[in-house]
Design an enzyme around this catalytic site. Structure first.
Site, PDB file in Angstrom:
ATOM      1  N   HIS A  93      -6.616   5.276  -1.784  1.00  0.00           N
ATOM      2  CA  HIS A  93      -7.133   4.924  -0.456  1.00  0.00           C
ATOM      3  C   HIS A  93      -8.416   5.686  -0.119  1.00  0.00           C
ATOM      4  O   HIS A  93      -9.152   5.278   0.772  1.00  0.00           O
ATOM      5  CB  HIS A  93      -6.065   5.098   0.634  1.00  0.00           C
ATOM      6  CG  HIS A  93      -5.836   6.508   1.068  1.00  0.00           C
ATOM      7  ND1 HIS A  93      -4.820   7.298   0.592  1.00  0.00           N
ATOM      8  CD2 HIS A  93      -6.507   7.275   1.957  1.00  0.00           C
ATOM      9  CE1 HIS A  93      -4.882   8.486   1.173  1.00  0.00           C
ATOM     10  NE2 HIS A  93      -5.890   8.504   1.998  1.00  0.00           N
ATOM     11  N   ASP A 142      -0.819   4.578  -4.792  1.00  0.00           N
ATOM     12  CA  ASP A 142      -2.040   5.145  -4.200  1.00  0.00           C
ATOM     13  C   ASP A 142      -2.687   6.172  -5.155  1.00  0.00           C
ATOM     14  O   ASP A 142      -2.742   7.361  -4.864  1.00  0.00           O
ATOM     15  CB  ASP A 142      -1.646   5.800  -2.866  1.00  0.00           C
ATOM     16  CG  ASP A 142      -2.849   6.216  -2.048  1.00  0.00           C
ATOM     17  OD1 ASP A 142      -3.974   5.799  -2.373  1.00  0.00           O
ATOM     18  OD2 ASP A 142      -2.649   6.967  -1.062  1.00  0.00           O
ATOM     19  N   SER A 240      -5.918  14.276   1.499  1.00  0.00           N
ATOM     20  CA  SER A 240      -5.473  13.200   0.607  1.00  0.00           C
ATOM     21  C   SER A 240      -6.097  13.355  -0.762  1.00  0.00           C
ATOM     22  O   SER A 240      -7.245  13.795  -0.878  1.00  0.00           O
ATOM     23  CB  SER A 240      -5.886  11.842   1.164  1.00  0.00           C
ATOM     24  OG  SER A 240      -5.031  11.488   2.196  1.00  0.00           O
ATOM     25  N   GLY A 241      -5.356  12.974  -1.761  1.00  0.00           N
ATOM     26  CA  GLY A 241      -5.857  13.069  -3.130  1.00  0.00           C
ATOM     27  C   GLY A 241      -5.609  14.432  -3.748  1.00  0.00           C
ATOM     28  O   GLY A 241      -5.730  14.613  -4.949  1.00  0.00           O
TER      29      GLY A 241
HETATM   30  N1  ARG Z   1      -4.230   9.996   4.552  1.00  0.00           N
HETATM   31  C1  ARG Z   1      -4.851  11.216   4.983  1.00  0.00           C
HETATM   32  C2  ARG Z   1      -6.150  11.442   4.217  1.00  0.00           C
HETATM   33  O1  ARG Z   1      -6.758  10.472   3.866  1.00  0.00           O
HETATM   34  C3  ARG Z   1      -3.937  12.381   5.028  1.00  0.00           C
HETATM   35  C4  ARG Z   1      -2.749  12.340   4.153  1.00  0.00           C
HETATM   36  C5  ARG Z   1      -1.666  13.295   4.450  1.00  0.00           C
HETATM   37  N2  ARG Z   1      -1.134  13.172   5.769  1.00  0.00           N
HETATM   38  C6  ARG Z   1      -0.051  13.819   6.137  1.00  0.00           C
HETATM   39  N3  ARG Z   1       0.312  13.802   7.380  1.00  0.00           N
HETATM   40  N4  ARG Z   1       0.620  14.485   5.262  1.00  0.00           N
HETATM   41  O2  ARG Z   1      -6.652  12.525   4.043  1.00  0.00           O
END
Ligand code: ARG
Length: 318
Positions: A93, A142, A240-241
């Site tokens: 993503h 993902d 993320s990642g």
């Molecule tokens: N999807 C978010 C990003 O792109 C954060 C992912 C983690 N979120 C969480 N509440 N653990 O950085």
């Protein structure tokens, strides 16, 4: 009498069996050096939302993936994890709407986003491979792989993490120490962190995470729920990642169990972070790594030509 003594072959077999037994019982060490932190030979007391600043060199496989902004500098978008000299795993993503490898760069060996010390390495991205089954509606699969150009040289500050083998010996158990790390927001509506942060997380059973008061079935078997059930410790936007890395004491190495993927808000009670569970993707990752190695390595020419010739010869022979 000669007939009563075990023959040489039998003796050899017995010795081999004994060897095989002791070899199987010993922890298997991955062939390539990985998952080790040269600057932190043991886990320090010192050990994101709710974490602490990471010591220098604590997460030498942590990568900042950045996008060039028009008229501006590069901006940190996502974390990534170095898995070999020229490959960084991240979340699919992260590249939604930004698929052009030329708009990205990877920064390795970094501690502070704004103070690039002398140990950092910046790399262009030669290619981005998104998992073919990534679903942006459900965040299934993902995963994406960035190919660095040129490859990096490992140092005290830059090291690859170990990918989990089919089976770890001994296996990771409930006492396993798993940590998250990243430059993401330090609160749900906060700012990203200048300094790399880390936090220890609990692995929460999927059944618990999928309860109706929590994710209500959104967590698939290919995901890991980790953080704290009571809230307060989590990855957040910008993490993320990045890695969910677990320590395996008998090999004294860190293994990549997950990649930060999504969450409802950040650090809320009953809504821990959701990570891509890496074990179901071993084959996909390994085949992609082989492909990128073949494409990048200087051996590619010397290897592919003889292989093509061999294939042609074999094709003619049969
Ligand atoms: N999807 C978010 C990003 O792109 C954060 C992912 C983690 N979120 C969480 N509440 N653990 O950085």
């Amino acid at each position: 009498m000669a007939a009563g003594r075990p023959g040489a072959a039998l003796l050899l077999q017995l010795l081999l069996q004994a060897g095989a037994v002791s070899r199987a019982a010993a922890p298997r060490v991955p062939p390539e050096a990985c998952g080790q932190r040269p600057l932190l030979d043991s886990i320090l007391g010192s050990r994101i939302v709710g974490g602490q600043n990471a010591p220098i060199g604590a997460w030498p496989w942590s990568v900042s993936l950045q996008v060039h902004q028009t008229g501006k500098q590069f901006a940190h978008i996502c974390g990534g994890v170095l898995v070999n000299e020229n490959s960084v795993l991240t979340a699919a993503h992260c590249v939604t709407g930004r698929k052009d490898p030329h708009s990205w760069r990877a920064v390795l060996g970094m501690h502070n986003l704004w103070e690039h010390g002398k140990h950092i390495e910046k790399r262009n991205i030669a290619s981005i491979t998104v998992h073919p089954e990534f679903k942006k509606e459900t965040f299934e699969n993902d995963l994406a792989l960035f190919e660095l150009h040129p490859a990096v040289r490992y140092s005290d500050y830059i090291q690859p993490i170990c990918l989990p083998p089919a089976q770890l010996h001994p296996p990771l158990d409930n006492h396993t120490e798993c940590l998250i790390s990243g430059w993401g927001r330090t609160a749900e509506k906060g700012k990203i962190s200048a300094v790399l942060k880390e936090a220890q997380v609990e692995i929460i059973p999927t059944r618990v995470c999928n309860s109706s008061a929590a994710y209500g079935g959104l967590v698939t078997p290919n995901m890991i729920c980790a953080g704290s059930w009571s809230g307060g410790i989590d990855t957040c936007q910008g993490d993320s990642g990045g890695p969910l890395a677990c320590y395996h004491p008998s090999t004294n190495r860190y293994y990549l169990l997950g990649i930060a993927s999504f969450g409802f808000g950040c650090a809320r009670p009953k809504f821990p972070g959701i990570y891509v569970r890496l074990s179901p993707y071993r084959r996909w990752i390994e085949s992609e790594l082989l492909l990128s190695k073949a494409a990048a390595g200087p051996r590619s020419v010397t290897l592919t030509i003889p292989l093509t010739v061999l294939c042609a010869v074999l094709a003619q022979a049969f």
